[in-house]
Write an enzyme that holds these catalytic residues in place. Structure first.
Site, PDB file in Angstrom:
ATOM      1  N   GLN A 157      45.855  46.288  10.856  1.00  0.00           N
ATOM      2  CA  GLN A 157      45.072  47.102   9.923  1.00  0.00           C
ATOM      3  C   GLN A 157      44.707  46.296   8.678  1.00  0.00           C
ATOM      4  O   GLN A 157      43.553  46.304   8.229  1.00  0.00           O
ATOM      5  CB  GLN A 157      45.873  48.343   9.528  1.00  0.00           C
ATOM      6  CG  GLN A 157      45.149  49.264   8.588  1.00  0.00           C
ATOM      7  CD  GLN A 157      43.968  49.952   9.239  1.00  0.00           C
ATOM      8  OE1 GLN A 157      44.113  50.551  10.289  1.00  0.00           O
ATOM      9  NE2 GLN A 157      42.795  49.877   8.626  1.00  0.00           N
ATOM     10  N   CYS A 208      43.018  53.886   6.304  1.00  0.00           N
ATOM     11  CA  CYS A 208      43.228  53.345   7.661  1.00  0.00           C
ATOM     12  C   CYS A 208      42.826  54.344   8.730  1.00  0.00           C
ATOM     13  O   CYS A 208      42.493  53.950   9.847  1.00  0.00           O
ATOM     14  CB  CYS A 208      44.682  52.927   7.826  1.00  0.00           C
ATOM     15  SG  CYS A 208      45.861  54.241   7.467  1.00  0.00           S
ATOM     16  N   ARG A 252      38.294  46.799  12.838  1.00  0.00           N
ATOM     17  CA  ARG A 252      39.504  46.626  13.656  1.00  0.00           C
ATOM     18  C   ARG A 252      39.158  45.832  14.910  1.00  0.00           C
ATOM     19  O   ARG A 252      39.903  44.965  15.354  1.00  0.00           O
ATOM     20  CB  ARG A 252      40.086  47.992  14.056  1.00  0.00           C
ATOM     21  CG  ARG A 252      40.606  48.853  12.903  1.00  0.00           C
ATOM     22  CD  ARG A 252      41.826  48.260  12.240  1.00  0.00           C
ATOM     23  NE  ARG A 252      42.907  48.008  13.183  1.00  0.00           N
ATOM     24  CZ  ARG A 252      43.814  48.910  13.581  1.00  0.00           C
ATOM     25  NH1 ARG A 252      43.793  50.125  13.071  1.00  0.00           N
ATOM     26  NH2 ARG A 252      44.780  48.600  14.433  1.00  0.00           N
ATOM     27  N   ARG A 267      53.212  49.214  19.643  1.00  0.00           N
ATOM     28  CA  ARG A 267      53.285  50.151  18.502  1.00  0.00           C
ATOM     29  C   ARG A 267      54.629  50.857  18.597  1.00  0.00           C
ATOM     30  O   ARG A 267      54.910  51.521  19.602  1.00  0.00           O
ATOM     31  CB  ARG A 267      52.125  51.141  18.551  1.00  0.00           C
ATOM     32  CG  ARG A 267      52.286  52.291  17.570  1.00  0.00           C
ATOM     33  CD  ARG A 267      51.019  53.072  17.355  1.00  0.00           C
ATOM     34  NE  ARG A 267      50.091  52.334  16.513  1.00  0.00           N
ATOM     35  CZ  ARG A 267      49.054  52.870  15.880  1.00  0.00           C
ATOM     36  NH1 ARG A 267      48.808  54.157  15.992  1.00  0.00           N
ATOM     37  NH2 ARG A 267      48.258  52.136  15.135  1.00  0.00           N
ATOM     38  N   HIS A 302      51.797  47.189   9.290  1.00  0.00           N
ATOM     39  CA  HIS A 302      50.615  47.421  10.140  1.00  0.00           C
ATOM     40  C   HIS A 302      49.665  46.232   9.938  1.00  0.00           C
ATOM     41  O   HIS A 302      48.595  46.358   9.348  1.00  0.00           O
ATOM     42  CB  HIS A 302      49.948  48.743   9.761  1.00  0.00           C
ATOM     43  CG  HIS A 302      48.988  49.266  10.793  1.00  0.00           C
ATOM     44  ND1 HIS A 302      48.687  48.594  11.967  1.00  0.00           N
ATOM     45  CD2 HIS A 302      48.245  50.407  10.826  1.00  0.00           C
ATOM     46  CE1 HIS A 302      47.820  49.302  12.662  1.00  0.00           C
ATOM     47  NE2 HIS A 302      47.535  50.402  11.997  1.00  0.00           N
ATOM     48  N   ASP A 329      46.550  56.631   2.287  1.00  0.00           N
ATOM     49  CA  ASP A 329      47.003  56.875   3.660  1.00  0.00           C
ATOM     50  C   ASP A 329      47.738  58.219   3.653  1.00  0.00           C
ATOM     51  O   ASP A 329      48.064  58.757   2.582  1.00  0.00           O
ATOM     52  CB  ASP A 329      47.935  55.720   4.097  1.00  0.00           C
ATOM     53  CG  ASP A 329      48.372  55.813   5.552  1.00  0.00           C
ATOM     54  OD1 ASP A 329      47.771  56.584   6.329  1.00  0.00           O
ATOM     55  OD2 ASP A 329      49.337  55.112   5.913  1.00  0.00           O
TER      56      ASP A 329
HETATM   57  N1   CP Z   1      44.473  53.079  11.699  1.00  0.00           N
HETATM   58  C1   CP Z   1      45.088  53.158  12.897  1.00  0.00           C
HETATM   59  O1   CP Z   1      45.957  52.357  13.263  1.00  0.00           O
HETATM   60  O2   CP Z   1      44.638  54.181  13.670  1.00  0.00           O
HETATM   61  P1   CP Z   1      45.340  54.682  15.002  1.00  0.00           P
HETATM   62  O3   CP Z   1      46.671  55.247  14.628  1.00  0.00           O
HETATM   63  O4   CP Z   1      44.391  55.708  15.558  1.00  0.00           O
HETATM   64  O5   CP Z   1      45.501  53.521  15.946  1.00  0.00           O
HETATM   65  N1  NVA Z   2      51.128  55.261   7.796  1.00  0.00           N
HETATM   66  C1  NVA Z   2      50.495  55.821   8.972  1.00  0.00           C
HETATM   67  C2  NVA Z   2      49.412  54.918   9.469  1.00  0.00           C
HETATM   68  C3  NVA Z   2      48.666  55.411  10.688  1.00  0.00           C
HETATM   69  C4  NVA Z   2      47.639  54.446  11.171  1.00  0.00           C
HETATM   70  C5  NVA Z   2      51.541  56.058  10.032  1.00  0.00           C
HETATM   71  O1  NVA Z   2      52.405  55.198  10.214  1.00  0.00           O
HETATM   72  O2  NVA Z   2      51.499  57.115  10.678  1.00  0.00           O
END
Ligand code: CP
Ligand code: NVA
Length: 324
Positions: A151, A283, A311, A121, A148, A243
């Site tokens: 997701q 998400c 997920r 990540r 993502h 989101d």
């Molecule tokens: N939706 C998602 O990726 O959640 P987290 O940021 O908690 O991993």
């Molecule tokens: N768009 C958000 C998604 C989190 C799962 C971010 O990148 O923070």
């Protein structure tokens, strides 16, 4: 080991732990790293893994993943961790910037001596690309500023569970043209779903990604609508998605974004512009009172926790295709 020479070794539609279709190319850096066939297979495999998890209890025996997270996580971290554990494998986790204490190319070549896959990540998309370049094991993008993909897999799995199909449905995303929106657009249109984005000026998705999605939509006969009018985006939608307005790394923009996005809150009135049987998706994490109201999050048509559950199943299928 040349991870880029993996062969497709199984016929789509057969689900045996030792006979899983391998994802050619072996990295999932963006949604389009899965072919259409692999995407369809993954969704069917995820259904099967969800239905009969015990059949996969040893499928990852002796395998491990290394998780490198530059940003916080609840769902992604825990579901990858649990997916490996429930399939007989293991995971190790490290949170912090990648390539600061030592060069990224050294990090990648340490990890690939210990683990069978890297789940990362990151902020910059170029960071997962560099990890993939320098490691011999598959790299999975667990969220970057651009995409993502994990997701989006769980999201389309959830929509298919709710409606029994994907092709011919309409998915509307209200809010920022961000990583989640970009992955969803690419994934939805490939599967024959119409995709509409209701988004304020200045927060549109990357035009190159929109162009890619338009190419895919031309093949699948799906429609893409990008509008500043949220109600127009919602017209006829089967699934309504939103989101956060400020993603991780954009916290300093939160105040100006609250102003820019205030007409894009998914509240009862806006949700009512979609079909009466439309479901609500997010998400997570959600900021109630900003992009969505508590009433919509808690309504009977909210599928957000089904999404979060999925997920786990979608990522099990992904790991089975990429690591076994
Ligand atoms: N939706 C998602 O990726 O959640 P987290 O940021 O908690 O991993
Ligand atoms: N768009 C958000 C998604 C989190 C799962 C971010 O990148 O923070």
């Amino acid at each position: 080991m040349n991870k880029h020479s993996v062969e497709v070794n199984a016929v789509a539609g057969t689900f045996q732990p030792d006979n899983i279709l391998k994802a050619a190319g072996s990295d999932l850096l963006c949604d389009l790293d899965l072919t259409n066939d692999e995407l369809g297979y993954l969704l069917d495999l995820a259904d099967e893994v969800k239905r009969a998890p015990k059949n996969y209890a040893n499928a990852m025996g002796g395998k491990s993943i290394g998780m490198l997270f530059e940003k916080p996580s609840l769902r992604t971290k825990l579901t990858f961790d649990l997916a490996m554990a429930q399939m007989g494998g293991s995971s190790v986790f490290l949170e912090g910037p990648i390539g600061v204490r030592e060069p990224l190319k050294d990090v990648a070549r340490n990890l690939d001596r210990w683990v069978n896959g890297i789940v990362a990540r990151v902020f910059a998309q170029s960071t997962v690309e560099a990890l993939a370049q320098w490691s011999s094991v598959p790299v999975i993008n667990a969220l970057s500023d651009a995409f993502h993909p994990c997701q989006a897999l769980a999201d389309v799995l959830t929509i298919r569970e709710r409606f029994g199909r994907l092709s011919g449905l309409k998915l509307a995303f209200i809010g920022d043209g961000n990583n989640v929106a970009q992955s969803l657009m690419l994934t939805a249109v490939r599967l024959g779903m119409d995709f509409a984005l209701g988004c304020p000026t200045g927060y549109l998705p990357d035009p190159d990604i929109v162009a890619q999605a338009e190419g895919l939509a031309a093949v699948s006969k799906a429609a893409i609508t990008i509008t500043h009018n949220a109600a127009e985006a919602l017209d006829g939608a089967h699934a309504v998605y939103t989101d956060v307005w400020a993603s991780m790394g954009q916290e300093q923009e939160a105040v100006e974004r609250r102003t820019a996005f205030h007409l894009y809150q998914v509240n009862d009135a806006l949700f009512a512009q979609a079909r009466p049987d439309a479901i609500f998706l997010h998400c997570l994490p959600a900021k109630r009172g900003e992009e969505v109201t508590d009433s919509v999050m808690e309504s009977e048509r909210s599928a957000v926790f089904q999404q979060a559950e999925n997920r786990l199943h979608a990522q099990k299928a992904l790991l089975l295709m990429m690591l076994t």
